[in-house]
Enzyme design. Structure first.
Site, PDB file in Angstrom:
ATOM      1  N   ARG A   1      -4.014  64.795  43.077  1.00 17.97           N
ATOM      2  CA  ARG A   1      -4.773  65.622  44.022  1.00 17.97           C
ATOM      3  C   ARG A   1      -3.877  66.541  44.850  1.00 17.97           C
ATOM      4  O   ARG A   1      -4.194  66.882  45.991  1.00 17.97           O
ATOM      5  CB  ARG A   1      -5.596  64.728  44.966  1.00 17.97           C
ATOM      6  CG  ARG A   1      -6.685  63.919  44.293  1.00 17.97           C
ATOM      7  CD  ARG A   1      -7.684  64.828  43.628  1.00 17.97           C
ATOM      8  NE  ARG A   1      -8.908  64.131  43.262  1.00 17.97           N
ATOM      9  CZ  ARG A   1      -9.633  64.415  42.213  1.00 17.97           C
ATOM     10  NH1 ARG A   1      -9.230  65.393  41.398  1.00 17.97           N
ATOM     11  NH2 ARG A   1     -10.744  63.781  41.950  1.00 17.97           N
TER      12      ARG A   1
ATOM     13  N   HIS B   1     -13.902  70.120  37.163  1.00 17.80           N
ATOM     14  CA  HIS B   1     -12.959  71.028  36.513  1.00 17.80           C
ATOM     15  C   HIS B   1     -13.696  72.152  35.793  1.00 17.80           C
ATOM     16  O   HIS B   1     -13.328  73.324  35.879  1.00 17.80           O
ATOM     17  CB  HIS B   1     -12.092  70.261  35.515  1.00 17.80           C
ATOM     18  CG  HIS B   1     -10.883  69.622  36.135  1.00 17.80           C
ATOM     19  ND1 HIS B   1      -9.631  70.156  36.017  1.00 17.80           N
ATOM     20  CD2 HIS B   1     -10.754  68.518  36.898  1.00 17.80           C
ATOM     21  CE1 HIS B   1      -8.764  69.398  36.666  1.00 17.80           C
ATOM     22  NE2 HIS B   1      -9.423  68.387  37.214  1.00 17.80           N
TER      23      HIS B   1
END
Length: 399
Positions: A232, A271
Site C-alpha cells: 500500500r 485496480h
C-alpha cells in the site's frame, strides 16, 4: 512563432487562495503560477486573465499589439478589467477558422467537455495546439497532416488527452509538449518535472518565451522501468501514472483470480476501476511471450506474484524437491524472464514488492521466498533504464 506563457497555472492560480494544502504552501516565489494565458507573436492572446498586462510587462512584452483575444474556458471566467486598447474577448465556434490581420490562422477544435481548444498556424506553417483545462480534443481533421510542433495543455489533469493525440499521430516524437493549467494535485518542483518527463512533457515558469517549431530535446521516456515499494505504498498507482499518456497499454495482471475470496476480488476490482477504459488486460504469469513480441506498452503487476507462481511450479516450498531440481528449475525460469526483458522492444513498467526489510520469516519456505524475491528484484532492476522506490506515496528515483 513566438509564444509567451503569461501564466501556467490552474484557473484559480497556484497557490489557490486560502488553500492550506502542502502543495499550495510550497508554491511560493518562483514556484507560484498565475492562471494560464498565452501570448502568440504579440498579436493573439489566448485567455484573458487578471494581471495579464503586468505579466506581459514582466516578461518583456506588451499587449499593445494584440489584435484578437480568444477564450477557451467553458465559461467567460471572473470579471477581468480589460486593459486599455485591448479588443473584447470572443470565442470561435467549434470547427470554424479565423484568419487574423497578422496572418495567423486560428481554428477552434471541438472538446470532449465544455470549452474550446485552438489550433494556431503561423505564416511560416508552424502549428500550435492549445487545450483548455480539463479538456481533450474530441475530433481532429483526418487529413494526414504532420504532428503539431507544440502542444500546450492539461497534461497532469487529462493525461488521456495526450494519449489520444499520440494515437492519431497529432503528437509525434519531436512534438514539444508543455504542461499548463497546473494545480495543487501534483507537487510543484522536481516531482512535477519527474512526472511530466515520464509522459514526454515539461513545464516552464510563468513568463517563459518559447519558439514553436524550434528544436527542443523532448524528455526521454524510460523504456523499461521497475517500480518497487512496500504494501500500500502507492507503487501500482505510480506505475499506472507512467503510462496514462500512452495511446495503448496492455495491463498484465499476474495475480489471476481466486474463487471464493471476496476480499481478493475487491482488490482486483479497485485496480480495474482505476485503469483507463482503453487499456486491455491479460491475467497470466506467462510473461515471456508478451516481451518477445511487438506490441503496445506493458504494465506488469506484479513480479512478486509471478515469483509465487514460478516457485509453485518448481515445488520450491518442499525442502526435498527444492534441493533436488527445484532450485535449478526456478533459476532457469528466472533467467528466461530476464533475457526477455533485456531483448524486448516494448515499453515496460513492472511492479514488485520490497521484501525482507526487517522481520525474518519463521519458516524455511518463507525465508526462501524472501531471498528469491530480493534476487529477482535486483536482477530485473539491472535490466531497466529506471528503478523507482515508492515510500509513503512518494516516488524516489534510484536510477
Amino acid at each position: 512563432m513566438e509564444l509567451t506563457l503569461l501564466g501556467t497555472g490552474a484557473p484559480l492560480g497556484l497557490p489557490r487562495p486560502e488553500c492550506p494544502c502542502a502543495v499550495c504552501a510550497t508554491s511560493r516565489g518562483p514556484r507560484a503560477r498565475a492562471a494560464t494565458a498565452l501570448l502568440v507573436d504579440g498579436a493573439l492572446l489566448l485567455d484573458l486573465t487578471p494581471g495579464a498586462a503586468l505579466a506581459a510587462a514582466r516578461s518583456g512584452h506588451s499587449l499593445v499589439g494584440v489584435r484578437q483575444v480568444l477564450l477557451t474556458h467553458p465559461h467567460d471566467g471572473p470579471a477581468v478589467e480589460v486593459p486599455a486598447g485591448l479588443p473584447a474577448a470572443g470565442r470561435v465556434p467549434d470547427g470554424r477558422e479565423l484568419t487574423l490581420i497578422s496572418g495567423h490562422r486560428v481554428r477552434a477544435v471541438p472538446m470532449d467537455s465544455p470549452g474550446t481548444g485552438y489550433e494556431v498556424t503561423s505564416l511560416d506553417g508552424e502549428r500550435l495546439l492549445y487545450l483548455p483545462p480539463g479538456g481533450a480534443a474530441a475530433g481532429l481533421p483526418d487529413d494526414h497532416r504532420p504532428p503539431y510542433d507544440m502542444v500546450v495543455g492539461d497534461v497532469t489533469g487529462r493525461p488521456d488527452a495526450l494519449a489520444r493525440l499520440r494515437a492519431t499521430g497529432a503528437v509525434g516524437p519531436s512534438t514539444d509538449v508543455i504542461a499548463v493549467h497546473l494545480d495543487h494535485d501534483v507537487p510543484n518542483g522536481p516531482e512535477l518535472d519527474r512526472r511530466l518527463a515520464a509522459a514526454g512533457a515539461r513545464a516552464v515558469p510563468d513568463g517563459t518565451t518559447l519558439y514553436v517549431g524550434e528544436y527542443h530535446a523532448v524528455p526521454d521516456v524510460p523504456r523499461r522501468t521497475l517500480v518497487t515499494g512496500g504494501a500500500r505504498s502507492g507503487k501500482s498507482v505510480e506505475a499506472e501514472r507512467r503510462l496514462e499518456s500512452f495511446p495503448e497499454v496492455l495491463y498484465v495482471a499476474t495475480g489471476g483470480t481466486r474463487e471464493g475470496d471476496p476480499e481478493w476480488a475487491q482488490r482486483v476490482s479497485l485496480h480495474r476501476d482505476r485503469r483507463p477504459g482503453s487499456w486491455r488486460t491479460a491475467e497470466t504469469c506467462d510473461l515471456v511471450p508478451f516481451l518477445e513480441t511487438e506490441g503496445p506498452a506493458l504494465l506488469i503487476d506484479c513480479l512478486s506474484l509471478w515469483l509465487t507462481d514460478a516457485m509453485d511450479r518448481a515445488g520450491a516450498w518442499d525442502d526435498e524437491r527444492w534441493a533436488h531440481g527445484g532450485q535449478e528449475e526456478l533459476r532457469g525460469r528466472t533467467a528466461e524472464l530476464l533475457a526477455a526483458v533485456r531483448a524486448t522492444s516494448r515499453t515496460v513498467v513492472a511492479v514488485t514488492n520490497e521484501a525482507g526489510s526487517g522481520v525474518v520469516p519463521a519458516t524455511a519456505s518463507g525465508r526462501r521466498f524472501r531471498d528469491e524475491l530480493g534476487r529477482l528484484n535486483a536482477a530485473f532492476g539491472d535490466e531497466c533504464e529506471q528503478v523507482v522506490l515508492v515510500v509513503a506515496g512518494q516516488a524516489l528515483v534510484l536510477r
